[in-house]
Design a protein around this motif. Structure first.
Motif, PDB file in Angstrom:
ATOM      1  N   GLN A  62      31.256  44.447  40.267  1.00 40.98           N
ATOM      2  CA  GLN A  62      30.264  44.301  41.333  1.00 40.98           C
ATOM      3  C   GLN A  62      30.879  43.710  42.598  1.00 40.98           C
ATOM      4  N   GLN A  63      31.591  42.584  42.447  1.00 41.23           N
ATOM      5  CA  GLN A  63      32.152  41.913  43.610  1.00 41.23           C
ATOM      6  C   GLN A  63      33.233  42.749  44.284  1.00 41.23           C
ATOM      7  N   LEU A  64      34.043  43.408  43.464  1.00 38.21           N
ATOM      8  CA  LEU A  64      35.117  44.225  44.017  1.00 38.21           C
ATOM      9  C   LEU A  64      34.563  45.435  44.757  1.00 38.21           C
ATOM     10  N   SER A  65      33.490  46.011  44.243  1.00 41.49           N
ATOM     11  CA  SER A  65      32.856  47.144  44.925  1.00 41.49           C
ATOM     12  C   SER A  65      32.363  46.746  46.303  1.00 41.49           C
ATOM     13  N   VAL A  66      31.810  45.534  46.409  1.00 40.82           N
ATOM     14  CA  VAL A  66      31.330  45.042  47.702  1.00 40.82           C
ATOM     15  C   VAL A  66      32.489  44.880  48.679  1.00 40.82           C
ATOM     16  N   LEU A  67      33.597  44.288  48.209  1.00 42.07           N
ATOM     17  CA  LEU A  67      34.750  44.073  49.080  1.00 42.07           C
ATOM     18  C   LEU A  67      35.358  45.399  49.541  1.00 42.07           C
ATOM     19  N   ILE A  68      35.431  46.374  48.626  1.00 41.45           N
ATOM     20  CA  ILE A  68      36.003  47.675  48.987  1.00 41.45           C
ATOM     21  C   ILE A  68      35.126  48.388  50.002  1.00 41.45           C
ATOM     22  N   ALA A  69      33.804  48.352  49.781  1.00 34.98           N
ATOM     23  CA  ALA A  69      32.883  49.022  50.698  1.00 34.98           C
ATOM     24  C   ALA A  69      32.905  48.386  52.081  1.00 34.98           C
ATOM     25  N   ALA A  70      33.052  47.049  52.111  1.00 38.37           N
ATOM     26  CA  ALA A  70      33.066  46.333  53.392  1.00 38.37           C
ATOM     27  C   ALA A  70      34.448  46.302  54.031  1.00 38.37           C
ATOM     28  N   GLU A  71      35.437  46.891  53.356  1.00 42.98           N
ATOM     29  CA  GLU A  71      36.823  46.934  53.841  1.00 42.98           C
ATOM     30  C   GLU A  71      37.394  45.543  54.087  1.00 42.98           C
ATOM     31  N   ARG A  72      37.020  44.599  53.218  1.00 43.88           N
ATOM     32  CA  ARG A  72      37.564  43.234  53.305  1.00 43.88           C
ATOM     33  C   ARG A  72      38.801  43.159  52.399  1.00 43.88           C
ATOM     34  N   ASP A  73      39.817  43.924  52.782  1.00 43.98           N
ATOM     35  CA  ASP A  73      40.994  44.106  51.939  1.00 43.98           C
ATOM     36  C   ASP A  73      41.742  42.808  51.660  1.00 43.98           C
ATOM     37  N   GLU A  74      41.712  41.872  52.607  1.00 48.54           N
ATOM     38  CA  GLU A  74      42.478  40.639  52.432  1.00 48.54           C
ATOM     39  C   GLU A  74      41.921  39.769  51.310  1.00 48.54           C
ATOM     40  N   GLU A  75      40.674  39.997  50.888  1.00 46.16           N
ATOM     41  CA  GLU A  75      40.058  39.192  49.839  1.00 46.16           C
ATOM     42  C   GLU A  75      40.208  39.819  48.454  1.00 46.16           C
ATOM     43  N   ILE A  76      40.657  41.074  48.399  1.00 47.85           N
ATOM     44  CA  ILE A  76      40.705  41.780  47.121  1.00 47.85           C
ATOM     45  C   ILE A  76      41.710  41.155  46.167  1.00 47.85           C
ATOM     46  N   ALA A  77      42.946  40.943  46.613  1.00 48.56           N
ATOM     47  CA  ALA A  77      43.984  40.402  45.731  1.00 48.56           C
ATOM     48  C   ALA A  77      43.629  39.004  45.209  1.00 48.56           C
ATOM     49  N   PRO A  78      43.178  38.060  46.062  1.00 47.72           N
ATOM     50  CA  PRO A  78      42.776  36.748  45.524  1.00 47.72           C
ATOM     51  C   PRO A  78      41.629  36.840  44.517  1.00 47.72           C
ATOM     52  N   MET A  79      40.667  37.728  44.790  1.00 51.60           N
ATOM     53  CA  MET A  79      39.547  37.900  43.866  1.00 51.60           C
ATOM     54  C   MET A  79      40.039  38.408  42.505  1.00 51.60           C
ATOM     55  N   VAL A  80      40.898  39.422  42.519  1.00 50.38           N
ATOM     56  CA  VAL A  80      41.400  39.992  41.277  1.00 50.38           C
ATOM     57  C   VAL A  80      42.212  38.969  40.495  1.00 50.38           C
ATOM     58  N   PHE A  81      43.134  38.272  41.180  1.00 49.94           N
ATOM     59  CA  PHE A  81      43.978  37.305  40.480  1.00 49.94           C
ATOM     60  C   PHE A  81      43.147  36.171  39.891  1.00 49.94           C
ATOM     61  N   THR A  82      42.179  35.678  40.656  1.00 50.26           N
ATOM     62  CA  THR A  82      41.330  34.583  40.175  1.00 50.26           C
ATOM     63  C   THR A  82      40.544  34.999  38.941  1.00 50.26           C
ATOM     64  N   SER A  83      39.950  36.189  38.993  1.00 51.80           N
ATOM     65  CA  SER A  83      39.148  36.646  37.859  1.00 51.80           C
ATOM     66  C   SER A  83      40.013  36.884  36.631  1.00 51.80           C
ATOM     67  N   LEU A  84      41.179  37.490  36.796  1.00 49.28           N
ATOM     68  CA  LEU A  84      42.060  37.755  35.652  1.00 49.28           C
ATOM     69  C   LEU A  84      42.581  36.453  35.045  1.00 49.28           C
ATOM     70  N   LEU A  85      42.838  35.458  35.899  1.00 52.37           N
ATOM     71  CA  LEU A  85      43.298  34.167  35.389  1.00 52.37           C
ATOM     72  C   LEU A  85      42.189  33.483  34.583  1.00 52.37           C
ATOM     73  N   MET A  86      40.965  33.569  35.084  1.00 51.00           N
ATOM     74  CA  MET A  86      39.831  33.009  34.351  1.00 51.00           C
ATOM     75  C   MET A  86      39.661  33.699  33.008  1.00 51.00           C
ATOM     76  N   MET A  87      39.813  35.019  32.990  1.00 46.90           N
ATOM     77  CA  MET A  87      39.651  35.762  31.748  1.00 46.90           C
ATOM     78  C   MET A  87      40.782  35.464  30.762  1.00 46.90           C
ATOM     79  N   THR A  88      41.973  35.213  31.282  1.00 51.00           N
ATOM     80  CA  THR A  88      43.080  34.824  30.401  1.00 51.00           C
ATOM     81  C   THR A  88      42.756  33.516  29.694  1.00 51.00           C
ATOM     82  N   GLY A  89      42.238  32.554  30.444  1.00 49.10           N
ATOM     83  CA  GLY A  89      41.853  31.275  29.850  1.00 49.10           C
ATOM     84  C   GLY A  89      40.772  31.432  28.794  1.00 49.10           C
ATOM     85  N   LEU A  90      39.772  32.256  29.086  1.00 48.46           N
ATOM     86  CA  LEU A  90      38.698  32.491  28.123  1.00 48.46           C
ATOM     87  C   LEU A  90      39.221  33.211  26.881  1.00 48.46           C
TER      88      LEU A  90
END
Length: 491
Positions: A62-90
């Protein structure tokens, strides 16, 4: 697009079932009823612990779709890394819980012959947990990029491996649960790596910013929200019956219960494939206020699912003993045919229930569906425990059916109430009459007429089909159906 993505999902989910039909009897024969029952419990535990992503996979989509549609490319990599790190911990947390809870789990299984083998199997699967949770994140990235073709190209071979891997182990290497779970773990690890590879191809530079950004935690967790509650409680209710059977009856009884359940519930891939693509369609129409189109789509989805699934479930109910005898043997069928009849009707009801459930989710009412499941859970636990203790497998199956019917009624009720759609505007009393006919047809499977079972089934199906044809299909739909039939058989 809806049809194409539905077909992708059907192929990715459905083709491995052909392998399952062949492999499960061999696994039962090779492992034995009790050990195969334990294997199904391990599968259930791993599937449930896979929900330790806490909805972050769906939230990332959901969040990534919003960023892609809004062309907020600079936020995509931090969002992905943060979410994957959280999922690794879980995932690591889930792994630790499985590893250290293995002995307790093995002791809780009634009449388990080799607790050391069970403990070893659970701990081997515990190694796979971080990879299982991370896979949901990489799949979320692919979904955000609408890469459904790639998702199902991965899902198909991995689904085949889930059955072929254990089959190869028991036939050509070693008849041992630890070896079987080891190959399943290997499959999960490979699946994670393949998802990661294609996610990186679909979203270049997704890990360019390799630092944890706490500001992304809140939107990710909030997006998961109440949907996470449903994702945790709903599968727990789905798997609770087999665990209670293992503790109150025996591990072998789990096999008699789970085998028909696993067979018939594979039909859920049909409504699952449909609702996966209906969800955004419902959301779009609700947001735009196109109530007439929404009601039409809602009505047709329910009726078409009934039209597709009723014949399949009804013939399985009538021929439950014969099907199980051909598949897993006469002695096994004697224990399981009655519960298969009950499951058949429940699968039909739960299939059409997925339509109002998806409608409520699309309307942003995930909190409501979660609260319904929270209220249902303790009542279901109590009734299930009592039924397992006093009435055996049939009692457990009937309580399962009761929960399915109650859940269906509630979801339909709230879908009409919250969206301000009157039942008579969509279905009316004709739908009640149709469901009564279907219910009576399934009830008749409990008293099959000797030597006339085929005629009994044919009569029930013909009455249901005729009623749907004249009461629900429009003139255009009838004409289109006649043309398709003529195109197939007219030449």
């Amino acid at each position: 697009m809806i049809i194409k993505n539905t077909v992708y999902n059907l192929l990715g989910l459905g083709l491995p079932l052909l392998v399952a039909v062949v492999s499960m009897p061999v696994l039962i024969h090779s492992l034995g009823d009790a050990r195969f029952g334990v294997l199904t419990l391990i599968w259930a535990v791993v599937s449930y612990f896979g929900l330790f992503d806490l909805g972050l996979g769906r939230a990332l989509t959901q969040q990534l779709s919003v960023l892609i549609a809004a062309e907020r490319d600079e936020e995509i990599a931090p969002m992905v890394f943060t979410s994957l790190l959280m999922m690794t911990g879980l995932g690591l947390l889930a792994s630790a819980l499985l590893w250290f809870g293995a002995e307790l789990g093995a002791r809780s299984i009634s009449h388990a012959s080799d607790s050391a083998e069970i403990i070893g199997s659970i701990r081997v699967m515990a190694i796979a947990m971080p990879f299982i949770v991370l896979t949901t994140g990489f799949r979320g990235i692919l979904e955000a990029k609408s890469a459904f073709g790639i998702i199902n190209l991965i899902r198909l071979p991995m689904g085949l491996f889930t059955f072929l891997g254990p089959l190869a182990i028991v036939l050509w290497y070693k008849n041992d649960l630890v070896a079987v779970t080891a190959v399943l773990t290997l499959g999960r690890v490979i699946a994670c790596l393949v998802h990661a590879y294609f996610a990186a191809r679909c979203l270049p530079g997704m890990l360019n910013a390799r630092h944890f950004n706490a500001s992304f935690m809140k939107p990710l967790l909030v997006s998961g929200g109440w949907m996470t509650v449903t994702n945790i409680i709903s599968p727990l209710m789905s798997y609770l019956d087999r665990f209670l059977i293992s503790t109150t009856i025996s591990a072998a009884a789990v096999a008699y219960y789970v085998t028909p359940n696993e067979m018939i519930t594979k039909i859920w891939i049909i409504p699952g494939a449909l609702t996966a693509v209906l969800f955004p369609a419902f959301s779009s129409q609700i947001g735009s206020g196109r109530s007439h189109e929404l009601m039409d789509l809602y009505r047709r989805s329910v009726l078409y699912l009934l039209l597709a699934i009723t014949p399949m479930t009804l013939i399985i109910a009538f021929a439950s003993k014969e099907i199980l005898t051909l598949w897993v043997g006469a002695s096994f069928a004697e224990q399981s045919s009655s519960v298969l009849r009950i499951f058949s009707y429940g699968v039909l009801i739960s299939s059409i229930t997925q339509i109002p459930f998806s409608l409520l989710q699309g309307a942003g009412k995930a909190a409501l569906t979660a609260k319904v499941h929270v209220v249902e859970f303790p009542v279901y636990c109590l009734l299930l425990w009592l039924s397992c203790s006093y009435y055996g497998l049939e009692g457990a199956a009937l309580v399962w059916l009761l929960r399915i019917c109650a859940d269906g009624w509630i979801m339909f009720y709230f879908s009409f109430d919250i969206l301000e759609i009157r039942f008579t505007e969509v279905f009316g009393t004709k739908f009640i009459a149709l469901m009564t006919l279907i219910t009576l047809s399934f009830a008749s499977t409990l008293i099959p007429l000797a030597g006339l079972k085929i005629w009994q089934f044919s009569s029930c199906l013909a009455i249901i089909a005729a009623y749907m044809w004249f009461s629900f299909l429009s003139e255009n739909e009838r004409l289109l159906s006649k043309r398709k039939v003529y195109a197939i058989f007219g030449k």
